[in-house]
Design an enzyme around this catalytic site. Structure first.
Site, mmCIF file in Angstrom:
data_model
loop_
_atom_site.group_PDB
_atom_site.id
_atom_site.type_symbol
_atom_site.label_atom_id
_atom_site.label_comp_id
_atom_site.label_asym_id
_atom_site.label_seq_id
_atom_site.Cartn_x
_atom_site.Cartn_y
_atom_site.Cartn_z
ATOM 1 N N ALA A 142 72.837 5.182 -67.623
ATOM 2 C CA ALA A 142 72.825 6.330 -68.552
ATOM 3 C C ALA A 142 71.601 6.328 -69.477
ATOM 4 O O ALA A 142 71.193 7.386 -69.967
ATOM 5 C CB ALA A 142 74.111 6.357 -69.369
ATOM 6 N N PRO A 194 73.639 -0.105 -68.323
ATOM 7 C CA PRO A 194 75.026 -0.160 -68.794
ATOM 8 C C PRO A 194 76.062 0.341 -67.789
ATOM 9 O O PRO A 194 75.826 1.320 -67.073
ATOM 10 C CB PRO A 194 75.014 0.733 -70.038
ATOM 11 N N ASN A 195 77.164 -0.358 -67.769
ATOM 12 C CA ASN A 195 78.360 -0.050 -66.971
ATOM 13 C C ASN A 195 78.227 -0.391 -65.494
ATOM 14 O O ASN A 195 79.211 -0.305 -64.759
ATOM 15 C CB ASN A 195 78.788 1.424 -67.131
ATOM 16 N N ARG A 251 85.576 0.769 -60.258
ATOM 17 C CA ARG A 251 85.960 2.104 -60.729
ATOM 18 C C ARG A 251 85.086 3.136 -60.011
ATOM 19 O O ARG A 251 83.973 2.838 -59.606
ATOM 20 C CB ARG A 251 85.688 2.268 -62.234
ATOM 21 N N GLU A 299 62.127 3.263 -60.128
ATOM 22 C CA GLU A 299 63.421 3.673 -60.699
ATOM 23 C C GLU A 299 64.381 3.971 -59.550
ATOM 24 O O GLU A 299 64.028 4.707 -58.628
ATOM 25 C CB GLU A 299 63.205 4.931 -61.553
ATOM 26 N N ARG A 336 73.834 16.305 -59.585
ATOM 27 C CA ARG A 336 74.957 16.100 -60.512
ATOM 28 C C ARG A 336 74.749 16.976 -61.761
ATOM 29 O O ARG A 336 74.028 17.957 -61.709
ATOM 30 C CB ARG A 336 75.077 14.605 -60.843
ATOM 31 N N HIS A 394 68.617 4.889 -58.386
ATOM 32 C CA HIS A 394 69.974 5.302 -58.739
ATOM 33 C C HIS A 394 70.839 5.287 -57.496
ATOM 34 O O HIS A 394 70.377 5.672 -56.411
ATOM 35 C CB HIS A 394 69.989 6.711 -59.344
ATOM 36 N N LEU A 395 72.081 4.899 -57.699
ATOM 37 C CA LEU A 395 73.045 4.921 -56.592
ATOM 38 C C LEU A 395 73.333 6.357 -56.166
ATOM 39 O O LEU A 395 73.305 6.701 -54.984
ATOM 40 C CB LEU A 395 74.354 4.255 -57.045
ATOM 41 N N ASN A 454 67.490 0.214 -62.461
ATOM 42 C CA ASN A 454 68.456 1.315 -62.550
ATOM 43 C C ASN A 454 68.872 1.348 -64.022
ATOM 44 O O ASN A 454 69.739 0.584 -64.445
ATOM 45 C CB ASN A 454 69.666 1.079 -61.657
ATOM 46 N N HIS A 504 68.535 8.782 -69.076
ATOM 47 C CA HIS A 504 68.468 10.147 -69.597
ATOM 48 C C HIS A 504 68.225 10.210 -71.103
ATOM 49 O O HIS A 504 68.044 11.298 -71.644
ATOM 50 C CB HIS A 504 69.779 10.877 -69.248
ATOM 51 N N TYR A 509 80.073 6.075 -56.922
ATOM 52 C CA TYR A 509 79.115 4.967 -56.888
ATOM 53 C C TYR A 509 79.302 4.006 -55.717
ATOM 54 O O TYR A 509 78.555 3.032 -55.600
ATOM 55 C CB TYR A 509 79.172 4.209 -58.224
HETATM 56 O O1 CA2 Z 1 73.618 6.816 -59.959
HETATM 57 C C1 CA2 Z 1 73.235 5.902 -60.710
HETATM 58 O O2 CA2 Z 1 72.859 4.805 -60.319
HETATM 59 C C2 CA2 Z 1 73.293 6.121 -62.225
HETATM 60 O O3 CA2 Z 1 72.168 5.449 -62.792
HETATM 61 C C3 CA2 Z 1 74.592 5.512 -62.699
HETATM 62 C C4 CA2 Z 1 74.855 5.736 -64.180
HETATM 63 C C5 CA2 Z 1 74.727 7.213 -64.542
HETATM 64 O O4 CA2 Z 1 74.866 7.392 -65.939
HETATM 65 C C6 CA2 Z 1 73.373 7.770 -64.089
HETATM 66 O O5 CA2 Z 1 73.341 9.149 -64.422
HETATM 67 C C7 CA2 Z 1 73.192 7.599 -62.605
HETATM 68 C C8 CA2 Z 1 76.279 5.287 -64.528
HETATM 69 C C9 CA2 Z 1 76.525 3.845 -64.225
HETATM 70 C C10 CA2 Z 1 77.987 3.605 -64.395
HETATM 71 O O6 CA2 Z 1 78.411 2.802 -63.328
HETATM 72 C C11 CA2 Z 1 79.731 2.766 -63.074
HETATM 73 C C12 CA2 Z 1 80.097 2.078 -61.960
HETATM 74 C C13 CA2 Z 1 81.423 2.002 -61.623
HETATM 75 C C14 CA2 Z 1 82.373 2.575 -62.412
HETATM 76 C C15 CA2 Z 1 82.006 3.264 -63.550
HETATM 77 C C16 CA2 Z 1 80.674 3.360 -63.878
#
Ligand code: CA2
Length: 149
Positions: free
Chosen positions: A78, A11-12, A19, A99, A108, A101-102, A75, A81, A24
């Site tokens: 959220a 998601p997202n 954003r 797995e 964090r 993550h960016l 990836n 977790h 990211y």
């Molecule tokens: O670091 C990562 O790849 C995460 O999986 C990204 C998730 C976060 O909840 C994990 O803890 C770590 C969030 C993805 C949201 O991506 C966005 C990208 C651009 C703008 C807003 C959110």
């Protein structure tokens, strides 16, 4: 038979590059997917790429991988977790999972230090922006190649 991997974005991640670039990075999801497809062409494997903001849709896609591909790069965003359901789906298909993550989730907030998915993955790569995906695909490819030998 050509090796095929499933690439899953949670998601997202569709908002990547639009954003929060300080966390990211500036690459869009399309940029990440393009660099993955370039690497796949170099390695000689195929990719099936999917992004969803919905937990159920991600689980359906994971279930559809059984017999269709040889490994999963994910990836879970959220859901990393929180989602025992995604972990169970990954565990049930029995394919090697990497797995990624960016961001470096371990430097964090403490709620990001826990991953439901890590115990069913062969490994986790985080903190390298879009390169986390490329490193993850190489790791998955090598793991599958070595297990076939
Ligand atoms: O670091 C990562 O790849 C995460 O999986 C990204 C998730 C976060 O909840 C994990 O803890 C770590 C969030 C993805 C949201 O991506 C966005 C990208 C651009 C703008 C807003 C959110």
């Amino acid at each position: 038979m050509t090796t095929k991997f499933m690439i899953l974005h949670g998601p997202n991640l569709n908002m990547l590059g639009k954003r929060e670039p300080a966390i990211y990075g500036g690459q869009t999801l399309e940029d990440v997917n393009t660099s993955l497809m370039e690497l796949a062409a170099e390695l000689g494997c195929k990719l099936s790429i999917f992004q969803s903001n919905s937990e159920g849709a991600l689980i359906d896609f994971i279930q559809s991988s059984a017999g269709e591909c040889q490994g999963i790069l994910i990836n879970p965003a959220a859901f990393t977790h929180t989602s025992i359901a995604i972990r169970d789906a990954l565990s049930a298909v029995g394919l090697p999972v990497v797995e990624v993550h960016l961001s470096n989730i371990h430097r964090r907030e403490s709620f990001r230090h826990i991953s439901m998915v890590a115990p069913v993955a062969i490994g986790q790569i985080c903190g390298f922006g879009g390169d986390s995906y490329l490193l993850g695909l190489r790791a998955l490819f090598n793991n599958v190649k070595n297990s076939l030998n």
